[in-house]
Design an enzyme around this catalytic site. Sequence first.
Site, PDB file in Angstrom:
ATOM      1  N   TYR A  80       0.813  -1.216   0.000  1.00 19.69           N
ATOM      2  CA  TYR A  80       0.000   0.000   0.000  1.00 19.69           C
ATOM      3  C   TYR A  80       0.844   1.263   0.000  1.00 19.69           C
ATOM      4  O   TYR A  80       0.528   2.257  -0.624  1.00 19.69           O
ATOM      5  CB  TYR A  80      -0.941   0.009   1.205  1.00 19.69           C
ATOM      6  CG  TYR A  80      -2.178  -0.815   0.953  1.00 19.69           C
ATOM      7  CD1 TYR A  80      -3.006  -0.526  -0.130  1.00 19.69           C
ATOM      8  CD2 TYR A  80      -2.519  -1.880   1.779  1.00 19.69           C
ATOM      9  CE1 TYR A  80      -4.139  -1.285  -0.392  1.00 19.69           C
ATOM     10  CE2 TYR A  80      -3.649  -2.640   1.538  1.00 19.69           C
ATOM     11  CZ  TYR A  80      -4.457  -2.339   0.446  1.00 19.69           C
ATOM     12  OH  TYR A  80      -5.571  -3.082   0.198  1.00 19.69           O
ATOM     13  N   GLU A 108       0.843 -31.032   8.241  1.00 16.00           N
ATOM     14  CA  GLU A 108       0.365 -30.087   7.225  1.00 16.00           C
ATOM     15  C   GLU A 108      -0.980 -29.497   7.618  1.00 16.00           C
ATOM     16  O   GLU A 108      -1.231 -28.311   7.473  1.00 16.00           O
ATOM     17  CB  GLU A 108       0.247 -30.816   5.865  1.00 16.00           C
ATOM     18  CG  GLU A 108      -0.423 -29.977   4.782  1.00 16.00           C
ATOM     19  CD  GLU A 108      -0.790 -30.801   3.527  1.00 16.00           C
ATOM     20  OE1 GLU A 108      -0.382 -31.971   3.454  1.00 16.00           O
ATOM     21  OE2 GLU A 108      -1.473 -30.263   2.657  1.00 16.00           O
ATOM     22  N   ASP A 123      -0.729 -34.848   3.624  1.00 18.28           N
ATOM     23  CA  ASP A 123      -1.652 -35.616   2.783  1.00 18.28           C
ATOM     24  C   ASP A 123      -0.844 -36.490   1.840  1.00 18.28           C
ATOM     25  O   ASP A 123       0.292 -36.161   1.503  1.00 18.28           O
ATOM     26  CB  ASP A 123      -2.516 -34.670   1.928  1.00 18.28           C
ATOM     27  CG  ASP A 123      -3.574 -33.968   2.760  1.00 18.28           C
ATOM     28  OD1 ASP A 123      -3.830 -34.394   3.905  1.00 18.28           O
ATOM     29  OD2 ASP A 123      -4.126 -32.957   2.262  1.00 18.28           O
TER      30      ASP A 123
END
Lengths: 390, 526
Positions: A106, A208, A260
């Site tokens: 910004y 995870e 996973d």
Amino acid sequence: MALTYVSSKDLKARGRALEILRSKFGEIAKQILEGRTPIMVIKKRTLANTIFDREKGILRIGDESLRRSFLNAGEAKKFMQTVLMASIIYDTLVNNEYPTIRDLYYRGKHTIRYRKLPSKKVVEENTWDEQKESDSVIRDIEVFIDMLREELLILSKEKGKVVGNMRIRSGDDMIDLSKMGHGAYAIEPTPDFIEFVDIDAEYVLVIEKDAVFQQLHRAGFWKKYKVILVTSAGQPDRATRRFVRRLNEELGLPIYVLTDADPYGWYIYSVFKVGSITLSYESERLATPKSKFLGVSMVDIFGSKKLGKKPYLTEAERKNFIIKAKDKDIKRAKELMNYSWFRTKRWEHEIEIFLSKKAKLEIEALTSKGLRFLMDKYIPEKIETGDWID
Amino acid sequence: MTAAVTIEKFTSLTPSEFFYRNKEIAGFSNPSRALYQTVRELVENALDATDAHGILPVIKVSIKRDGGHEKDNIFSVTVEDNGIGIPPNHIPSAFGQLLYSSKYILRQTRGMFGLGAKMAVLYGQVTTGKPVEVISAPINSRKIYYFKLRIDIKNNKPIILEKAQYSKTNDWHGTIVKVYLEGDWSRSKSKIYEYLRRTAVIAPYAELVFSDPEGNIVYFERSTNKMPPPPREVKPHPYGVDLEMMKMMLQLTTAETLLDFLVKEFQCVGEITARKILAQAGLPTDANPHKLTMEDVEKLIRTIKKFKDIKPPRANHLSYLGEEIIETGLKAILRPEFVAAVTRKPSVYEGHAFIVEVGLAYGGGIKASDRPQLLRYANKIPLLYDEGSDVSFKIVNEEIDWNYYGISFPAPLVVLVHICSTKIPYKGVGKESIADVPEIEREIIAAIREVARKLKMYLSKKRKEMEEAEKAVTIAKYIPEVAQALAKIVDNVKPEDLESRLLALLNQKLKAFKIRSVDEVVVGIE
């Protein structure tokens, strides 16, 4: 945002950062004032310029550099953005601020109104439009001045969490990571400023999935098995990686990673272990080459005649828990096969099973089989028998 | 000359009777055309009275509706010049007798048929019954002369109605002619304006003022003091003389023998050539030119046409404009961004010398159109009618591949074609378009290609400049930002110094284009 209290560690870091910025960009100013074309030589952050250092077991940035010249029409904007970002970072350092990358975005975003020639039509252009432009420039600056954003006191969103029988000092506070209730300690963006006070643990388990982390935490897994439990909640941020690395390097704790069973999980593991392609310049500090992939492996799901291993899941469970791999999963797996750090016999075996079965599995599936199964059988048994991929 | 020949065939009519009955030949077919033609004839006379004599022309044209008539379509056309004036004894014939000035000496002048203003006088007289008024002060004369004239149509003679003379109180010289005629302003308005505009293009050394019947005044200012070389009189070339002209020349010559006639009255014929021609024709060298039989004249003409050993006609008498004048005129009137002109070397067709000049103007004040805008001129006269049948029209629209020169239509392109010759090969009686003579066509094509190549180079340079300018801006627009940012980090460095250095570095890299200051590009940073 000036703080009334300034930590002396931070102050020292700021002084060093300012000095390096002045010297690196002073060279650019000198080029200009001496009538030479201003050029920044920055190492390339590309896959082609990412080297897997087998000896150290980490990804490193190669020696290929790009020469960013201001007088090249195709590079002028990037050059401007880089210098602009450097000046904003310089400002925040001088003013004792702790900006996030979003703040920096910004602060540097403004509009240049200029005339097109020869038409003289006035048009507008932003210094940058999207945050990914300013983020990319921050990475360039890190490489260009050979300093990490943490050293420049730039904060990133906290994502990683940790619990365990451990006490640390952060800032001027002592924090007991075993007394976080149902919550957890959010790993601060500048983990180098954390001081390890005392610890009682046998290994670190990095998960995870945040949901699985919470379940194990509430079930008292870390107390029962003397574990420091960490989650990256998806792709690990830099702070989590640095924190894990320090646990391994300074405290000598083994690191096991649980993700996973799919190419994305594998890559998350590899980011912890060897580093990432986009941030390869930081692996030296962030990677933990000794981390081990605990699971969930394809062999855990399907078993392996080749390895003489039985699966953890029954035929019926497989039917319920397995998700069919999508095209993009297959594509990603094939990409991983090309990464030299995945070219080991064991990983090739994993990927082969995946490609032939076209199946993936989430860790949550194991908790569905029973949280007890996960915490009292699967994890301890695999660690005990050394059933992991290195 | 053609006209003189034609007239001889109608021996029962006087020239004035003939022209009155065949008005359209001279361009007086209807009130609209007549008004335009009157302006044209008088302006061309005015130009001939000035630039052909080295005087920078100041020409005032005025068209007024003439009140006090039953019909409201009666106009007075007044044209004033600062030319050499007309000696008083010539004025009645110059305005009241058709074909008065006809000579077989050739000089490239603007006036058609040697008729000049006389057709306008004749037409005016017939349509309004009003006489022409002429005021003229010859150069170096101390008097100003005034005449009111009409034409005795039956006898082709001027009738002087009034005549006066005044002493000059200043050194003014020139001629003022006022003709009354039936006209149609609304129909001829655009043509008259276009005629004056095209005249201004080709005569940028002239000052032209026009006041129209609606009270508008247009002023074409002089944009150069350079004038084309005045045309010089020249004898005909043997190849360019036809049977009728030969007959007339034989009649009018002062030579006493045929040999003398050939040597004296033609260019490029010396005694040796003359003897050879006569020997080949089987005519005696000492024959009396006035007494040749028709058969002998035909024999002479045939021999000359077959005779190969005569040098080509000289062109030094031709009055071309020159590249500079064409460029100046196109610039002054059209305000283009690019202009180029070429004057070709003299060339010859059928025994007539000619010169082709071409000007190209592109962009700037020129509006884009679907085909090249053509400005045609013959002997400095703008040709406005019959464009589609002109050789130049065919060339610019069919022969030239404009794409090759980097132009795709619609494009802002003006092509000026000027042909000067002692004999312009007009198509048809209207004398508004030029025929497809192969020699002339070749020259026009070559001339257009020559200037079009310059335009092509200009356009490609401009395109490169634009590309470079675009590139330069993509860098220059970031200079203030880079200078500010660096000055913030680095001690003892001023942003102004970095800015000026960066601009200098950028300009060093640019070839065709420079940025004067950063402010030229950056308007503001917000």
